[in-house]
Design a protein around this motif. Sequence first.
Motif: not given
Length: 437
Positions: A184-204
């Motif tokens: 029952n975790a909020n899906p938005g929280w899960l998106i925030l959890l993986i967002s830094p990994v995606i940011a690490a890709i997009l910053f390149s």
Amino acid sequence: MLLKRSLPRIRSKYWVKPWQQVDLLLFCLPIALTIFGGIMIRSTELNQGLTDWWWHWLMGGIGLTIALFIARSRYEHLIQLHWVTYAMTNFSLIAVMVVGQSAKGAQRWINIAGVAVQPSEFAKLGLIITLAVLLHKRTASNLDNVFRALAITAVPWALVFLQPDLATSLVFGAIVLGMLYWANANPGWLILLISPVIAAILFSIAWPLSEAPIVLFNEISLTALGLIWSASMGLVGFLTLPGKQSIIGGIGAIGLNLLGGELGVFAWNHVLKDYQKLRITSFIAPEQDPLGAGYHLIQSRIAIGAGEWWGWGLFKGPMTQLNFVPEQHTDFIFSAVGEEFGFIGCLVVLFVFCLVCQRLLHVAQTAKDNFGSLLAVGVLSMIVFQMIVNIGMTVGLAPVAGIPLPWMSYGRSAMLTNFIALGLVESVANFRQRQKY
């Protein structure tokens, strides 16, 4: 005469009763995959004089025996032992870093009685059990419990990452996300959890507004995609975090993604090994290094494409029999299926895996308590992620991550882990209440 006729029935009932409630299809499908996997391993090694296919079946038989024993044991006993399980998991991961064997640039194996054991494989089960107990007692419906689960995960994850074993650390991430969502975790929280990994890709990635990242000073740089993504995550944080935390959370989400992007650039330049970089980038353009990092992917795609609709037939695939695909009996076993059984054979294998996943989900939905349901979802997350990444990398849709295909790729520790996980889920199925219609 009557006594003689009744004895066989009594004996059969005595032996069958402990497993009456198990999901029979869930047992049979992995057994079929194991048998078929052994045949495909035999095909890949036919002209090499190797006998790994016997080991594959032997470890499958041992794993099945353990799974049957676990299936008739009550899984609830693990609740009292979860800290012991967690401690043993971390101890084994520390031990492999101290006395483990090194191979291919990583220290992942411990030699026990002449057999190489990979503790990181069994650590997946330790993590699933520990998280299932924690989330059974306190659901992930509030942030405190989410952070508690992440803190528990961080220790074994870090130990695995330092081996280094990037592939297994990714599996850990998939397990955590799947179990948090089910708790029952909020899906938005899960998106925030993986967002830094995606940011690490997009910053390149400099596209689309400039040809190169905007360098502020030293190695700190920004890109248009990274900034847009960070702002979007700030909005997600503002909308999903509760009460007064929403504004602070939104600003924090932006900062976390900016930090994640910069750390990703730093890790790429100073932390990741050369072979890890090549694995990540080679799937995008393997033709740039056809005899090096891209060789696996090129040969695998050629083999699968050569199978066309129905394949060349068992033991008749030219790419497979002439050993053009490296590590084909382990990570690239699916390419042998594609060449020798064609597109139809690949669809059948995928259909069997989908059935396995459907049965795991069914057990999770019908479990008698949250603990059993979370165990099944943890195993489901592990199997789904490994299946998608393994098959994806053989067809060039994912980086070469060194993740085996469950029950089909050769790997002793992986085989035992998958069958032990199956036994845990079957225990959940075996001790659920009988459904009344």
